[in-house]
Design a protein around this motif. Structure first.
Motif, short mmCIF file in Angstrom:
data_model
loop_
_atom_site.label_atom_id
_atom_site.label_comp_id
_atom_site.label_asym_id
_atom_site.label_seq_id
_atom_site.Cartn_x
_atom_site.Cartn_y
_atom_site.Cartn_z
N CYS A 80 0.88 -1.17 0.00
CA CYS A 80 0.00 0.00 0.00
C CYS A 80 0.92 1.22 0.00
CB CYS A 80 -0.90 0.01 1.23
SG CYS A 80 -2.19 -1.25 1.18
N LEU A 81 0.87 1.98 -1.06
CA LEU A 81 1.76 3.11 -1.28
C LEU A 81 0.90 4.34 -1.44
CD1 LEU A 81 4.80 3.62 -1.95
CD2 LEU A 81 4.19 3.24 -4.33
N TYR A 82 1.24 5.44 -0.76
CA TYR A 82 0.33 6.59 -0.79
C TYR A 82 1.06 7.90 -0.60
CZ TYR A 82 1.06 6.95 4.21
OH TYR A 82 1.65 7.12 5.43
N TYR A 83 0.37 8.97 -0.98
CA TYR A 83 0.75 10.33 -0.60
C TYR A 83 -0.46 10.93 0.12
CZ TYR A 83 1.71 15.16 -0.26
OH TYR A 83 1.89 16.41 0.28
N SER A 84 -0.20 11.64 1.20
CA SER A 84 -1.28 12.26 1.96
C SER A 84 -0.82 13.61 2.49
CB SER A 84 -1.70 11.35 3.12
OG SER A 84 -2.82 11.85 3.78
N CYS B 153 -5.04 13.13 -10.01
CA CYS B 153 -4.31 12.53 -8.90
C CYS B 153 -3.25 13.54 -8.45
CB CYS B 153 -3.68 11.19 -9.29
SG CYS B 153 -2.29 11.26 -10.41
N SER B 154 -2.78 13.39 -7.24
CA SER B 154 -1.78 14.32 -6.72
C SER B 154 -0.52 14.27 -7.59
CB SER B 154 -1.42 13.97 -5.27
OG SER B 154 -0.66 12.78 -5.22
N SER B 155 0.18 15.39 -7.67
CA SER B 155 1.41 15.44 -8.47
C SER B 155 2.47 14.50 -7.89
CB SER B 155 1.93 16.87 -8.56
OG SER B 155 2.20 17.39 -7.29
N VAL B 156 2.42 14.23 -6.60
CA VAL B 156 3.37 13.30 -5.98
C VAL B 156 3.14 11.90 -6.52
CG1 VAL B 156 4.28 12.41 -3.80
CG2 VAL B 156 3.45 14.77 -3.93
N ILE C 133 -2.16 1.98 -4.81
CA ILE C 133 -1.67 3.36 -4.80
C ILE C 133 -2.78 4.28 -4.33
CG2 ILE C 133 -0.68 5.19 -6.20
CD1 ILE C 133 0.20 2.84 -8.14
N GLY C 134 -2.51 5.01 -3.26
CA GLY C 134 -3.48 5.94 -2.68
C GLY C 134 -3.11 7.38 -2.98
N SER C 135 -4.09 8.15 -3.44
CA SER C 135 -3.85 9.55 -3.79
C SER C 135 -5.06 10.40 -3.44
CB SER C 135 -3.58 9.69 -5.29
OG SER C 135 -3.43 11.05 -5.66
N PRO C 136 -4.81 11.60 -2.93
CA PRO C 136 -5.91 12.56 -2.85
C PRO C 136 -6.22 13.07 -4.26
CG PRO C 136 -3.87 13.59 -2.13
CD PRO C 136 -3.56 12.14 -2.39
N VAL C 137 -7.42 13.57 -4.44
CA VAL C 137 -7.78 14.19 -5.71
C VAL C 137 -7.50 15.68 -5.59
CG1 VAL C 137 -9.67 14.71 -7.31
CG2 VAL C 137 -9.54 12.47 -6.21
N ASP D 77 0.08 22.48 -9.23
CA ASP D 77 0.90 21.35 -9.70
C ASP D 77 0.04 20.30 -10.39
OD1 ASP D 77 3.22 22.51 -8.76
OD2 ASP D 77 3.45 21.16 -7.04
N ALA D 78 -1.14 20.02 -9.84
CA ALA D 78 -2.02 19.02 -10.45
C ALA D 78 -2.52 19.49 -11.81
CB ALA D 78 -3.20 18.73 -9.53
N MET D 79 -2.95 20.75 -11.90
CA MET D 79 -3.46 21.26 -13.19
C MET D 79 -2.37 21.30 -14.25
SD MET D 79 -6.33 24.11 -12.20
CE MET D 79 -5.21 25.20 -11.38
N ARG D 80 -1.16 21.64 -13.86
CA ARG D 80 -0.04 21.71 -14.80
C ARG D 80 0.62 20.35 -15.02
NH1 ARG D 80 3.07 27.13 -12.67
NH2 ARG D 80 1.55 28.63 -13.46
#
Length: 163
Positions: free
Chosen positions: A8-12, A87-90, A78-82, A53-56
């Motif tokens: 389980c891999l994520y950015y938060s 998805c997050s730039s990370v 893979i866990g990501s915030p919207v 960062d997300a938009m670009r």
């Protein structure tokens, strides 16, 4: 039952994605790792940076430490915030760097609105030749959170039993 070789891999940024991924990792007996790109995303300024960062589709090199090489995992969840409908730039940075190494992928999105943002799954698949096996979009404070989390876990366990 622990499922061997699941990560389980994520950015938060705020802890919401971390919470969901910790629940999933615990239920599956999976390894858990956090992604970092070295950018300060705290406070109001960090929130704005995330959206821009997300938009670009801006990415930076991403770091994560896992017990075994990513390519050795049967499944990487893979866990990501919207962020701004993406998805997050990370996470995007991780997928750009390592998406080709994944044998099987699943996605967990956390969101702050009622919009499920399921188009983000297609965006993430652009960087993962294997595509995704299971996916879920969660809103932590919603009535359906537990239902959709349990449904994701059921589908993921079914996938793992087939492999």
């Amino acid at each position: 039952m622990a499922w061997n070789n699941v990560l389980c891999l994520y950015y938060s940024r705020t802890g919401n994605t971390r919470k969901a991924m910790e629940e999933i990792a615990k239920e599956l007996g999976a390894d858990l790792a956090e992604l970092r790109d070295g950018v300060d995303r705290s406070g109001w300024g960090g929130w704005l940076r995330c959206g821009v960062d997300a938009m670009r589709r801006t990415t930076r090199p991403v770091k994560c430490q896992t017990p075994i090489p990513i390519s050795d995992y049967r499944l990487v969840i893979i866990g990501s915030p919207v962020w701004a409908g993406r998805c997050s730039s990370v996470v995007r940075g991780f997928l750009k760097q390592h998406g080709g190494e994944l044998r099987n992928a699943s996605y967990v999105l956390t969101r702050g609105t009622e919009d499920r943002n399921e188009e983000v799954f297609v965006q993430m698949d652009r960087y993962t030749p294997c595509g995704h096996q299971t996916a879920v979009s969660l809103r932590l404070d919603s009535v359906g959170y537990t239902f959709w989390l349990e449904e994701f876990l059921r589908e993921t366990k079914a996938f793992l039993r087939k492999r």
